[in-house]
Design an enzyme around this catalytic site. Structure first.
Site, PDB file in Angstrom:
ATOM      1  N   LYS A 161       1.288 -12.378   3.759  1.00  0.00           N
ATOM      2  CA  LYS A 161       2.562 -12.306   3.027  1.00  0.00           C
ATOM      3  C   LYS A 161       3.400 -13.554   3.311  1.00  0.00           C
ATOM      4  CE  LYS A 161       2.434  -7.337   3.436  1.00  0.00           C
ATOM      5  NZ  LYS A 161       1.658  -7.163   2.216  1.00  0.00           N
ATOM      6  N   GLY A 192       0.808  -1.220   0.000  1.00  0.00           N
ATOM      7  CA  GLY A 192       0.000   0.000   0.000  1.00  0.00           C
ATOM      8  C   GLY A 192       0.844   1.275   0.000  1.00  0.00           C
ATOM      9  N   LYS A 239     -11.777  -8.594   3.664  1.00  0.00           N
ATOM     10  CA  LYS A 239     -10.761  -7.702   3.060  1.00  0.00           C
ATOM     11  C   LYS A 239     -11.175  -6.238   3.249  1.00  0.00           C
ATOM     12  CE  LYS A 239      -7.295  -6.816   0.255  1.00  0.00           C
ATOM     13  NZ  LYS A 239      -5.989  -7.021   0.845  1.00  0.00           N
TER      14      LYS A 239
HETATM   15  N1  LIG Z   1       5.808 -10.093  12.534  1.00  0.00           N
HETATM   16  C1  LIG Z   1       5.827  -8.990  11.779  1.00  0.00           C
HETATM   17  N2  LIG Z   1       6.974  -8.604  11.163  1.00  0.00           N
HETATM   18  C2  LIG Z   1       7.004  -7.486  10.407  1.00  0.00           C
HETATM   19  N3  LIG Z   1       5.918  -6.689  10.198  1.00  0.00           N
HETATM   20  C3  LIG Z   1       4.754  -7.038  10.769  1.00  0.00           C
HETATM   21  C4  LIG Z   1       4.647  -8.199  11.579  1.00  0.00           C
HETATM   22  N4  LIG Z   1       3.366  -8.301  12.016  1.00  0.00           N
HETATM   23  C5  LIG Z   1       2.716  -7.247  11.497  1.00  0.00           C
HETATM   24  N5  LIG Z   1       3.527  -6.483  10.737  1.00  0.00           N
HETATM   25  C6  LIG Z   1       3.071  -5.273  10.041  1.00  0.00           C
HETATM   26  O1  LIG Z   1       2.599  -5.699   8.774  1.00  0.00           O
HETATM   27  C7  LIG Z   1       2.798  -4.597   7.852  1.00  0.00           C
HETATM   28  C8  LIG Z   1       2.630  -5.121   6.418  1.00  0.00           C
HETATM   29  O2  LIG Z   1       1.261  -5.359   6.167  1.00  0.00           O
HETATM   30  P1  LIG Z   1       0.363  -4.317   5.347  1.00  0.00           P
HETATM   31  O3  LIG Z   1       0.618  -2.922   5.812  1.00  0.00           O
HETATM   32  O4  LIG Z   1      -1.031  -4.826   5.389  1.00  0.00           O
HETATM   33  O5  LIG Z   1       0.967  -4.574   3.920  1.00  0.00           O
HETATM   34  P2  LIG Z   1       0.981  -3.822   2.516  1.00  0.00           P
HETATM   35  O6  LIG Z   1       2.373  -3.265   2.405  1.00  0.00           O
HETATM   36  O7  LIG Z   1       0.723  -4.909   1.524  1.00  0.00           O
HETATM   37  O8  LIG Z   1      -0.079  -2.750   2.500  1.00  0.00           O
HETATM   38  C9  LIG Z   1       4.165  -4.119   8.221  1.00  0.00           C
HETATM   39  O9  LIG Z   1       4.412  -2.806   7.758  1.00  0.00           O
HETATM   40  C10 LIG Z   1       4.134  -4.198   9.759  1.00  0.00           C
HETATM   41  O10 LIG Z   1       3.678  -2.987  10.294  1.00  0.00           O
HETATM   42  N1  LIG Z   2      -6.061  -6.241  -3.426  1.00  0.00           N
HETATM   43  C1  LIG Z   2      -5.227  -5.996  -2.365  1.00  0.00           C
HETATM   44  O1  LIG Z   2      -4.661  -6.893  -1.742  1.00  0.00           O
HETATM   45  O2  LIG Z   2      -5.107  -4.641  -2.047  1.00  0.00           O
HETATM   46  P1  LIG Z   2      -4.331  -4.005  -0.809  1.00  0.00           P
HETATM   47  O3  LIG Z   2      -2.961  -4.643  -0.775  1.00  0.00           O
HETATM   48  O4  LIG Z   2      -4.279  -2.535  -1.118  1.00  0.00           O
HETATM   49  O5  LIG Z   2      -5.133  -4.324   0.412  1.00  0.00           O
END
Ligand SMILES: Nc1ncnc2c1ncn2[C@@H]1O[C@H](COP(=O)(O)OP(=O)(O)O)[C@@H](O)[C@H]1O
Ligand SMILES: NC(=O)OP(=O)(O)O
Length: 314
Positions: free
Chosen positions: A276, A12, A129
């Site tokens: 992830k 994001g 989601k």
């Molecule tokens: N065990 C972990 N190790 C590293 N990051 C973690 C962990 N658990 C939660 N996170 C959080 O998850 C975030 C990534 O998920 P998210 O922000 O949903 O991903 P995206 O980059 O796809 O939007 C990281 O930036 C961190 O803040």
């Molecule tokens: N489609 C999807 O996974 O979007 P975000 O990563 O922005 O949540």
């Protein structure tokens, strides 16, 4: 170094932080492109994917606000395709600028990509989601009253958000087109927003109202195109255990078996790091010698130079 086929999934923060204007998202993607071009400079074959949670939720709100009998709101599968187009346009434009600055001869193109899902996936009756904007406690009361048909959840202490079904991908319809583009030296932007969710009905693929997780969709694509690497870029340089605690420890090279133990210990937050980690495990298990990497955009240079980041192996 031998040429590698790499699927990079953008988190994001690569597209949107606070300002959801087109201008701000385009600027964020220009900054992102400066990191991505390093793969191309190194000679890797790049396939890019990205999320769309905030954007597709905002688009649905705009659709609803302006809808009339003569100008109806579009359904969610169509809205996902629309965000593939808009985000893909910004990204291919930004990457093209960096490729030109680097004096390289390489084209970038955005593909509308359909991702197959199981019509009986339990996710269809269990929305999970988060999409669109965050609402405060006070705002959510009015929102719920205006749209009682939607489901909302509290999202990691950051506010309330609408949630929609997020089925697991079972196939990527256009993966052979991705291969053909890569073979022709072109950088495809594919499975944007997790891909348009479709189910097979005889000869037809029919859209379903859902948003597929982009990490799972990127993983499925990486498997199908026999990628060497699946790189998941997010806001942290590494995956951690005991994340955000005084004794947090970063994972550097980690096996699937070790990661599974950490999952069993609940080390990874659901809806953020857990998908992830699961996508990385699936890729390593389902590919021949493929590795997965979780790191940040800012760390791409260090990953390419020294292998910094969390590297998941068999
Ligand atoms: N065990 C972990 N190790 C590293 N990051 C973690 C962990 N658990 C939660 N996170 C959080 O998850 C975030 C990534 O998920 P998210 O922000 O949903 O991903 P995206 O980059 O796809 O939007 C990281 O930036 C961190 O803040
Ligand atoms: N489609 C999807 O996974 O979007 P975000 O990563 O922005 O949540």
């Amino acid at each position: 170094m031998a040429k590698r086929r790499i699927v990079v999934a953008l988190g994001g923060n690569a597209i949107l932080s606070k300002d959801a204007s087109a201008e701000a998202q385009q600027q964020a993607l220009r900054d992102t492109a400066k990191y991505l071009v390093q793969f191309i400079k190194q000679g890797d074959d790049l396939i890019v994917s990205h999320g769309n949670g905030p954007q597709v939720g905002n688009l649905l709100l705009q659709q609803a606000a302006g809808s009339t009998d003569k100008n109806p709101a579009m359904p969610l599968d169509t809205a996902v395709a629309m965000t593939q187009g808009s985000i893909g346009y910004w990204m291919q434009n930004a990457l093209d600028e960096e490729i030109t600055k680097a004096g390289l001869d390489k084209d970038v193109t955005t593909m509308v990509t359909q991702v197959e899902v199981d019509p009986d996936d339990q996710a269809f009756t269990n929305p999970s989601k988060p999409i669109g904007p965050f609402y405060t406690e006070a705002e959510i009361k009015d929102i719920k009253a205006a749209h009682p048909e939607y489901t909302y959840v509290e999202d990691a202490g950051r506010g309330y958000r609408r949630v929609v079904p997020s089925p697991r991908p079972t196939g990527v319809k256009e993966y052979k087109v991705v291969n053909a583009l890569v073979d022709a030296g072109i950088v495809p932007i594919s499975v944007g927003g997790g891909g348009v969710p479709v189910v097979r009905e005889g000869d037809r693929l029919v859209g379903r109202e859902a948003v597929i997780d982009k990490d799972f969709a990127s993983e499925k694509l990486a498997e199908l195109v026999h990628a060497d690497l699946l790189i998941i870029l997010t806001a942290v340089d590494n995956i951690y255990i005991n994340f955000n605690k005084p004794d947090q420890k970063k994972l550097e090279t980690v096996s699937v078996a070790e990661l599974q133990e950490y999952i069993d210990q609940d080390q990874f937050a659901k809806g953020s790091m857990l998908p992830k980690v699961q996508a990385a495990i699936n890729f390593v298990n389902n590919s021949e010698g493929g590795k997965a990497v979780v790191t940040s955009l800012e760390n791409v240079g260090n990953f390419l130079k020294n292998g910094d980041g969390t590297i998941i192996t068999k």
